[in-house]
Design an enzyme around this catalytic site. Structure first.
Site, short mmCIF file in Angstrom:
data_model
loop_
_atom_site.label_atom_id
_atom_site.label_comp_id
_atom_site.label_asym_id
_atom_site.label_seq_id
_atom_site.Cartn_x
_atom_site.Cartn_y
_atom_site.Cartn_z
CG ASP A 152 -4.96 7.94 -12.56
OD1 ASP A 152 -5.26 7.57 -11.79
OD2 ASP A 152 -5.88 8.60 -13.43
CG ASP A 170 -3.15 3.66 -2.14
OD1 ASP A 170 -3.96 3.03 -1.67
OD2 ASP A 170 -2.27 4.53 -1.43
CG ASP A 186 -1.83 0.95 1.36
OD1 ASP A 186 -3.05 0.89 0.49
OD2 ASP A 186 -1.77 2.14 1.78
#
Length: 132
Positions: free
Chosen positions: A21, A47, A4
């Site tokens: 992005d 993410d 993460d």
């Protein structure tokens, strides 16, 4: 392993979703370049990424975790900005600690949140005392 990105929301808030992005795409490419023949890496959403890896022992797992963390410490050049990122990685071991996919995922998730609670930017391999 579950990976993460730390403070990813700040990237989107500070630089916009297009830059966020681009960052995700750049990191996905890094993961792809790092993965070994029998590894499986995917983006779960947002993410968060999952990485399934075959390892003969805990030392091999720790080496892979260190390699991932080292690679993610390198700056990420994007279209309009170069960013430095950190991540929190939670890992578990099959079949040593988990006997099925659901348990493996839960243990890796618990480990990931353990490292986030302790300051982010590192890795934690599951052991039973974190569920206690």
């Amino acid at each position: 392993m579950l990976i993460d990105l730390d403070d990813f929301k700040q990237v989107n808030d500070s630089y916009g979703h297009q830059t966020g992005d681009q960052l995700l795409q750049a990191l996905a490419q890094r993961f792809k370049n790092m993965q070994r023949k029998n590894d499986f890496v995917c983006r779960l959403g947002g993410d968060e990424f999952a990485w399934l890896a075959e390892a003969n022992n805990i030392i091999a797992v720790e080496a892979l975790l260190a390699r991932i963390l080292k690679e993610l410490q390198k700056p990420v050049p994007l279209e309009k900005v170069t960013l430095k990122v950190s991540c929190s990685i939670g890992a578990s071991l099959f079949p040593n600690l988990a006997q099925d996919a659901k348990t493996l995922f839960h243990q890796a998730d618990s480990s990931m949140y353990q490292i986030k609670r302790s300051g982010k930017g590192g890795c934690f391999i599951y052991h039973s005392s974190i569920d206690a």
